[in-house]
Design a protein around this motif. Structure first.
Motif, short mmCIF file in Angstrom:
data_model
loop_
_atom_site.label_atom_id
_atom_site.label_comp_id
_atom_site.label_asym_id
_atom_site.label_seq_id
_atom_site.Cartn_x
_atom_site.Cartn_y
_atom_site.Cartn_z
N ARG A 12 26.89 23.01 78.39
CA ARG A 12 27.04 23.42 77.15
C ARG A 12 26.10 23.69 76.46
O ARG A 12 25.99 23.66 75.04
N ASP A 13 25.19 23.60 77.14
CA ASP A 13 23.81 24.19 76.10
C ASP A 13 23.54 25.93 76.46
O ASP A 13 21.90 26.85 75.81
N CYS A 40 37.85 27.79 66.98
CA CYS A 40 36.36 28.57 67.42
C CYS A 40 36.17 28.14 69.16
O CYS A 40 35.63 29.42 69.74
N THR A 41 35.75 27.38 69.52
CA THR A 41 35.56 27.46 71.18
C THR A 41 36.35 27.91 71.94
O THR A 41 36.02 29.46 73.06
N LYS A 95 23.29 34.17 70.17
CA LYS A 95 22.91 33.26 70.96
C LYS A 95 22.57 31.81 70.77
O LYS A 95 21.51 31.11 69.79
N GLN A 96 23.61 31.25 70.64
CA GLN A 96 23.92 29.69 70.16
C GLN A 96 24.40 29.09 71.44
O GLN A 96 25.27 29.67 72.05
N MET A 97 23.61 28.04 71.29
CA MET A 97 24.28 26.52 72.67
C MET A 97 25.98 26.68 72.37
O MET A 97 26.52 27.31 70.80
N PHE A 98 26.54 27.07 73.20
CA PHE A 98 28.28 26.98 73.42
C PHE A 98 28.37 25.86 72.87
O PHE A 98 29.93 26.11 72.13
N ASN A 99 28.23 25.13 73.06
CA ASN A 99 28.93 23.09 72.12
C ASN A 99 29.67 24.24 71.01
O ASN A 99 29.61 22.91 69.89
N ARG A 100 28.03 25.07 70.70
CA ARG A 100 28.49 24.58 68.53
C ARG A 100 29.35 25.17 68.21
O ARG A 100 29.98 25.09 67.29
#
Length: 281
Positions: free
Chosen positions: A97-98, A133-134, A119-124
């Motif tokens: 998730r991170d 979006c996921t 470069k954002q955390m995946f869970n965002r």
């Protein structure tokens, strides 16, 4: 008359279980710029890719189970289940998730769009645009087209585990995770309720590989899901109408899916197609 009454009762049960399932159609939000549909084999069968998303929403009873004060929701767990065209084997790929990823532009529930993020955390991704979006983020990362998705929250997970009467686990060492508030001695356990949820979310106890990261947690989650399937097979659930109904009722109440899996008939057809799947590995 008795047969007619049985038929009416069976249909009522079917309708109730189907109506338990929440359906969300994300097709429009996904758009047309997606990976290609895989080719069918000689028998006309195609592989199936299902994205399973565990939401960390604290809404309602989830707050008691998840703790914390987080607003909104993120994907606490995301697993891409790839099922072979012949339905005899499957591979589960979990996304930490991170992990830092590029998140594409996504449509929000209110119809507006987000900007692409680097470069954002995946869970965002789930926070920005929910399931769609996921899915878009996973498809961008893997170039694999997602056929179906399933979303489960904390309460839904607990309900299914409890309907199964708990799930067996084995701990090679004692667990004492003060952050996750779970303490278990070494050995075999049958975990239920919040204890089961705390176990699969455990990240900080170094005695079983928890170092604050996701890799040890991912291994435990996949092993736990396999144990759940084995629990269904080995405890006579499928042959006991009362227990089967309890499990199906809990499971269907726990799911939010795309329209292709939004009825009990759809789910049973999928389950039947996987009857030869080996879950031991």
């Amino acid at each position: 008359m008795a047969l007619t009454g049985c038929g009416v009762a069976a249909w009522a049960v079917y309708e109730k279980l189907s109506n338990n399932i929440q359906s969300e159609d994300v097709g429009q939000a996904l758009g047309d710029d997606r990976p290609a549909v895989p080719q069918a084999n000689a028998a006309g069968e195609r592989p199936l890719n299902i994205l399973v998303i565990g939401s960390d929403s604290r809404a309602g009873t989830n707050k008691r189970l998840g703790g914390g004060r987080e607003d909104g929701e993120r994907s606490d767990t995301t697993i891409l289940l790839h099922i072979a065209a012949d339905r005899k084997s499957a591979v589960a790929l979990s996304f930490p998730r991170d992990i830092l990823v590029d998140i594409p532009s996504c449509k929000r529930p209110d119809g507006t769009k987000t900007w692409p993020e680097r470069k954002q955390m995946f869970n965002r991704a789930f926070t920005y645009g929910g399931s769609a979006c996921t899915i878009k983020t996973v498809e961008q990362l893997t170039d694999v087209r997602i056929d179906h998705h399933v979303v489960v929250d904390f309460q839904g997970f607990v309900n299914v585990v409890d309907a199964l009467g708990g799930v067996p686990i084995y701990l090679p060492r004692a667990v004492d995770d003060k952050t996750g508030n779970i303490r278990l001695p070494a050995g075999c356990h049958l975990v239920k309720g919040k204890e089961a949820l705390d176990y699969v979310r455990l990240r900080h106890d170094e005695s079983i590989g928890g170092n604050g990261g996701d890799l040890g947690r991912i291994q435990r989650q996949q092993a736990f899901l396999s144990a759940m399937v084995q629990r269904v097979k080995s405890t006579g659930v499928l042959l006991n109408p009362t227990r089967l109904y309890a499990v199906l009722d809990a499971a269907t109440k726990s799911l939010k899916t795309d329209p292709g899996l939004s009825s009990l008939g759809d789910l049973m057809a999928l389950a039947t197609s996987l009857r030869d799947l080996d879950t031991r590995d």
